[in-house]
Each structure stands twice: as structure tokens, then as C-alpha cells.
Design a protein around this motif. Sequence first.
Motif, PDB file in Angstrom:
ATOM      1  N   ASP A   1       0.845  -1.146   0.080  1.00 26.41           N
ATOM      2  CA  ASP A   1       0.067  -0.105  -0.053  1.00 26.41           C
ATOM      3  C   ASP A   1       0.915   1.205   0.158  1.00 26.41           C
ATOM      4  O   ASP A   1       1.418   1.389   1.047  1.00 26.41           O
ATOM      5  CB  ASP A   1      -0.983   0.149   1.163  1.00 26.41           C
ATOM      6  CG  ASP A   1      -2.025   0.858   1.332  1.00 26.41           C
ATOM      7  OD1 ASP A   1      -1.691   2.199   0.746  1.00 26.41           O
ATOM      8  OD2 ASP A   1      -2.913   0.708   1.824  1.00 26.41           O
ATOM      9  N   GLU A   2       0.994   1.858  -0.962  1.00 27.81           N
ATOM     10  CA  GLU A   2       2.036   2.952  -1.408  1.00 27.81           C
ATOM     11  C   GLU A   2       1.534   3.967  -0.365  1.00 27.81           C
ATOM     12  O   GLU A   2       2.392   4.847  -0.087  1.00 27.81           O
ATOM     13  CB  GLU A   2       1.957   3.548  -2.726  1.00 27.81           C
ATOM     14  CG  GLU A   2       0.694   3.992  -3.295  1.00 27.81           C
ATOM     15  CD  GLU A   2       0.587   4.614  -4.672  1.00 27.81           C
ATOM     16  OE1 GLU A   2       1.156   3.892  -5.391  1.00 27.81           O
ATOM     17  OE2 GLU A   2       0.404   5.436  -4.871  1.00 27.81           O
ATOM     18  N   PHE A   3       0.392   4.542  -0.023  1.00 25.21           N
ATOM     19  CA  PHE A   3       0.084   5.744   0.860  1.00 25.21           C
ATOM     20  C   PHE A   3       0.362   5.055   2.362  1.00 25.21           C
ATOM     21  O   PHE A   3       1.044   6.142   2.941  1.00 25.21           O
ATOM     22  CB  PHE A   3      -1.469   5.798   0.821  1.00 25.21           C
ATOM     23  CG  PHE A   3      -2.009   6.853   1.848  1.00 25.21           C
ATOM     24  CD1 PHE A   3      -1.589   8.037   1.740  1.00 25.21           C
ATOM     25  CD2 PHE A   3      -2.634   6.414   3.080  1.00 25.21           C
ATOM     26  CE1 PHE A   3      -1.991   8.853   2.701  1.00 25.21           C
ATOM     27  CE2 PHE A   3      -3.267   7.318   3.757  1.00 25.21           C
ATOM     28  CZ  PHE A   3      -2.864   8.649   3.915  1.00 25.21           C
ATOM     29  N   VAL A   4       0.280   4.129   2.672  1.00 27.30           N
ATOM     30  CA  VAL A   4       0.674   3.538   4.232  1.00 27.30           C
ATOM     31  C   VAL A   4       2.084   3.701   4.214  1.00 27.30           C
ATOM     32  O   VAL A   4       2.684   4.301   5.029  1.00 27.30           O
ATOM     33  CB  VAL A   4       0.030   2.259   4.412  1.00 27.30           C
ATOM     34  CG1 VAL A   4       0.778   1.685   5.743  1.00 27.30           C
ATOM     35  CG2 VAL A   4      -1.569   2.076   4.310  1.00 27.30           C
TER      36      VAL A   4
ATOM     37  N   ASN B   1       3.980   5.462   2.359  1.00 23.46           N
ATOM     38  CA  ASN B   1       4.555   6.953   2.318  1.00 23.46           C
ATOM     39  C   ASN B   1       4.428   7.568   3.844  1.00 23.46           C
ATOM     40  O   ASN B   1       5.218   8.127   4.281  1.00 23.46           O
ATOM     41  CB  ASN B   1       3.553   7.762   1.368  1.00 23.46           C
ATOM     42  CG  ASN B   1       3.971   9.193   1.232  1.00 23.46           C
ATOM     43  OD1 ASN B   1       3.827   9.869   2.141  1.00 23.46           O
ATOM     44  ND2 ASN B   1       4.212   9.313   0.100  1.00 23.46           N
ATOM     45  N   MET B   2       3.297   7.339   4.439  1.00 29.44           N
ATOM     46  CA  MET B   2       3.148   7.531   5.782  1.00 29.44           C
ATOM     47  C   MET B   2       4.053   7.051   6.739  1.00 29.44           C
ATOM     48  O   MET B   2       4.895   7.866   7.593  1.00 29.44           O
ATOM     49  CB  MET B   2       1.819   7.420   6.248  1.00 29.44           C
ATOM     50  CG  MET B   2       0.781   8.183   5.876  1.00 29.44           C
ATOM     51  SD  MET B   2      -1.000   8.315   6.900  1.00 29.44           S
ATOM     52  CE  MET B   2      -1.092   6.565   7.029  1.00 29.44           C
TER      53      MET B   2
ATOM     54  N   ARG C   1      -0.402  11.134  10.856  1.00 29.68           N
ATOM     55  CA  ARG C   1      -1.731  10.727  10.715  1.00 29.68           C
ATOM     56  C   ARG C   1      -2.909  11.945  10.969  1.00 29.68           C
ATOM     57  O   ARG C   1      -3.938  11.800  10.539  1.00 29.68           O
ATOM     58  CB  ARG C   1      -2.127   9.704  12.038  1.00 29.68           C
ATOM     59  CG  ARG C   1      -1.500   8.411  11.580  1.00 29.68           C
ATOM     60  CD  ARG C   1      -1.739   7.140  12.731  1.00 29.68           C
ATOM     61  NE  ARG C   1      -0.997   6.101  12.082  1.00 29.68           N
ATOM     62  CZ  ARG C   1      -1.435   4.790  12.205  1.00 29.68           C
ATOM     63  NH1 ARG C   1      -2.616   4.597  12.631  1.00 29.68           N
ATOM     64  NH2 ARG C   1      -0.645   3.696  11.888  1.00 29.68           N
TER      65      ARG C   1
ATOM     66  N   TYR D   1      -3.013  13.470   7.630  1.00 29.45           N
ATOM     67  CA  TYR D   1      -4.174  12.850   6.573  1.00 29.45           C
ATOM     68  C   TYR D   1      -5.516  12.497   6.969  1.00 29.45           C
ATOM     69  O   TYR D   1      -6.204  11.759   6.252  1.00 29.45           O
ATOM     70  CB  TYR D   1      -3.258  11.489   6.028  1.00 29.45           C
ATOM     71  CG  TYR D   1      -2.099  12.005   5.376  1.00 29.45           C
ATOM     72  CD1 TYR D   1      -2.404  12.538   4.063  1.00 29.45           C
ATOM     73  CD2 TYR D   1      -0.900  11.647   5.577  1.00 29.45           C
ATOM     74  CE1 TYR D   1      -1.140  12.844   3.203  1.00 29.45           C
ATOM     75  CE2 TYR D   1       0.292  11.865   5.042  1.00 29.45           C
ATOM     76  CZ  TYR D   1       0.028  12.600   3.775  1.00 29.45           C
ATOM     77  OH  TYR D   1       1.256  12.934   2.821  1.00 29.45           O
ATOM     78  N   LYS D   2      -5.699  12.750   8.236  1.00 32.60           N
ATOM     79  CA  LYS D   2      -7.192  12.424   8.753  1.00 32.60           C
ATOM     80  C   LYS D   2      -8.302  12.969   7.724  1.00 32.60           C
ATOM     81  O   LYS D   2      -8.130  14.275   7.693  1.00 32.60           O
ATOM     82  CB  LYS D   2      -7.001  12.782  10.000  1.00 32.60           C
ATOM     83  CG  LYS D   2      -8.329  11.987  10.954  1.00 32.60           C
ATOM     84  CD  LYS D   2      -8.191  12.533  12.731  1.00 32.60           C
ATOM     85  CE  LYS D   2      -9.156  11.495  13.052  1.00 32.60           C
ATOM     86  NZ  LYS D   2      -9.226  11.889  14.623  1.00 32.60           N
TER      87      LYS D   2
ATOM     88  N   GLU E   1      -6.737  -3.044  -3.750  1.00 36.26           N
ATOM     89  CA  GLU E   1      -5.835  -3.722  -2.989  1.00 36.26           C
ATOM     90  C   GLU E   1      -5.056  -2.904  -1.959  1.00 36.26           C
ATOM     91  O   GLU E   1      -3.858  -2.953  -1.918  1.00 36.26           O
ATOM     92  CB  GLU E   1      -4.964  -4.653  -3.518  1.00 36.26           C
ATOM     93  CG  GLU E   1      -5.727  -6.007  -4.369  1.00 36.26           C
ATOM     94  CD  GLU E   1      -4.986  -6.907  -5.281  1.00 36.26           C
ATOM     95  OE1 GLU E   1      -4.366  -6.290  -6.002  1.00 36.26           O
ATOM     96  OE2 GLU E   1      -4.823  -8.156  -4.997  1.00 36.26           O
ATOM     97  N   VAL E   2      -5.778  -1.707  -1.469  1.00 38.91           N
ATOM     98  CA  VAL E   2      -5.178  -0.735  -0.883  1.00 38.91           C
ATOM     99  C   VAL E   2      -6.039  -0.608   0.650  1.00 38.91           C
ATOM    100  O   VAL E   2      -7.021  -1.126   0.631  1.00 38.91           O
ATOM    101  CB  VAL E   2      -4.909   0.599  -1.519  1.00 38.91           C
ATOM    102  CG1 VAL E   2      -4.013   0.459  -2.611  1.00 38.91           C
ATOM    103  CG2 VAL E   2      -6.238   1.083  -1.890  1.00 38.91           C
TER     104      VAL E   2
ATOM    105  N   SER F   1      -6.178   4.825   2.480  1.00 40.44           N
ATOM    106  CA  SER F   1      -5.600   5.459   0.950  1.00 40.44           C
ATOM    107  C   SER F   1      -6.625   6.053   0.279  1.00 40.44           C
ATOM    108  O   SER F   1      -6.556   7.117  -0.504  1.00 40.44           O
ATOM    109  CB  SER F   1      -4.962   4.203   0.376  1.00 40.44           C
ATOM    110  OG  SER F   1      -3.947   3.666   0.875  1.00 40.44           O
TER     111      SER F   1
ATOM    112  N   LYS G   1      -5.593  14.854  -0.550  1.00 40.49           N
ATOM    113  CA  LYS G   1      -4.452  14.898   0.464  1.00 40.49           C
ATOM    114  C   LYS G   1      -3.269  13.936  -0.210  1.00 40.49           C
ATOM    115  O   LYS G   1      -2.234  14.166   0.401  1.00 40.49           O
ATOM    116  CB  LYS G   1      -4.780  14.592   1.803  1.00 40.49           C
ATOM    117  CG  LYS G   1      -5.762  15.519   2.456  1.00 40.49           C
ATOM    118  CD  LYS G   1      -6.190  14.928   3.773  1.00 40.49           C
ATOM    119  CE  LYS G   1      -7.025  16.005   4.483  1.00 40.49           C
ATOM    120  NZ  LYS G   1      -7.782  15.497   5.682  1.00 40.49           N
ATOM    121  N   TYR G   2      -3.519  13.236  -0.970  1.00 40.54           N
ATOM    122  CA  TYR G   2      -2.490  12.289  -1.632  1.00 40.54           C
ATOM    123  C   TYR G   2      -2.671  12.141  -2.911  1.00 40.54           C
ATOM    124  O   TYR G   2      -3.777  11.801  -3.431  1.00 40.54           O
ATOM    125  CB  TYR G   2      -2.549  10.720  -0.700  1.00 40.54           C
ATOM    126  CG  TYR G   2      -1.517   9.808  -1.167  1.00 40.54           C
ATOM    127  CD1 TYR G   2      -0.102  10.180  -1.019  1.00 40.54           C
ATOM    128  CD2 TYR G   2      -1.715   8.685  -2.029  1.00 40.54           C
ATOM    129  CE1 TYR G   2       0.870   9.286  -1.424  1.00 40.54           C
ATOM    130  CE2 TYR G   2      -0.871   7.946  -2.356  1.00 40.54           C
ATOM    131  CZ  TYR G   2       0.469   8.164  -2.196  1.00 40.54           C
ATOM    132  OH  TYR G   2       1.515   7.288  -2.748  1.00 40.54           O
TER     133      TYR G   2
END
Lengths: 134, 64
Positions: free
Chosen positions: A72-75, A77-78, A130, A133-134, B24-25, B29, B37-38
Amino acid sequence: MICKTNSPAQRRFFYRFAVAMLLYLLLLVSAVWGFVHYRPTGVLAYVLAVLPALPILGQLAVIGLYLAEEKDEFVRNMQIQSLLGGIGGTLAVVSVWGFLENFAHARHLDLFLVYVLFWFFVGISTVVVRLRYK
Amino acid sequence: MKNRLRVMRAEREWSQADLAQRLEVSRQSVNAIETGKYDPSLPLAFKLARLFGTTIEGIFCDEN
């Protein structure tokens, strides 16, 4: 904290990290016991002294593995932002403290505390990231 | 980056969790992308476009 929303990579990270932490405690107790009872010197003292540090190196490798495995690229990244916050915070504190020790004779900071400081700042960064990005 | 993800998801009556499962995220996300935001990577943007049967430009708006 492990919960069902954690990704498989995160679950593997927590498991590996916990194993490394257990090893750390085991080797730390063994090293203290060894120094108290046998008072080793020379090479043996170096070997025994470095033993508790090995699982810490393992934990750093576990972080690297996690970043490589997290899909998971977003996770990911965080987590990277949190780790960068941890590194930045730690470098800031030890840099300032180094000058304080040199010029103002501040109390010496034991180097093993640097790792503890790192996780302290990772914790703070995680909360900040966190909230962002909330 | 502005996008039409929330609208497109609503048209299909998918929750954020449904879309996250298809991509699958994590649901986090999807929420972060929807709220701008992303910005997703190109592979994830292509995956989104394929899932909704459109192009990347059909989902994301270039503000420049």
C-alpha cells in the motif's frame, strides 16, 4: 498495535520486531549476567558487549524489510514520513546535546539512548502524520 | 490534486472500503486520494482508471 486493519506487511513487521525485542532482552540479560559473573576482558568483553546491539541492528533491518514489502503506497509513504521525522528529531537532539556537552558541560548522553530517542520521535511523527491525513 | 473519485464511487454505490478492496489498498488510502491529500502513483492511477473504465484524466483534474 496489531489490529485486523493492518496490512500483511505490517503484521509481519510487528511479529519480526517483537522477536527481535525478545532477543534483545534475552541477550541484554545474558550480557549483564556474563559481565557480573565472569568479568571478561579483551576480545571476549567486546563480543559480549556487542551482543545486545545485534537484535537492534536486526530491528533496523526489519524496518527496511517492511518498507520493501508494504504494497500500500500511501501507508508506506506515511511510514517513511514518520521514520524521517524520527531520524530528524534524533539528529536534532543529539547535535544540540553534543554542543551542550562540549561547551556547557551538560551531563553525558549515553549513546544507547539515541535508539530510544529515535523511536520516541517516530512515535510523535506518527501522530502528526496521521493527523495530517485524517 | 482534485478528482472525481467520490462521485464515481457513489455512482457505483461502492463504499470506500469496497473500492479499497478492489484496489488492494487500505481504506485510508482511498480517503486520502478522494480528499486530494495524497496523489497516487502512476501505476495506482492506471489501476483506478481501469477499474472505472476511463482514463486517468477522466478521474483526475490537472489544476495547472
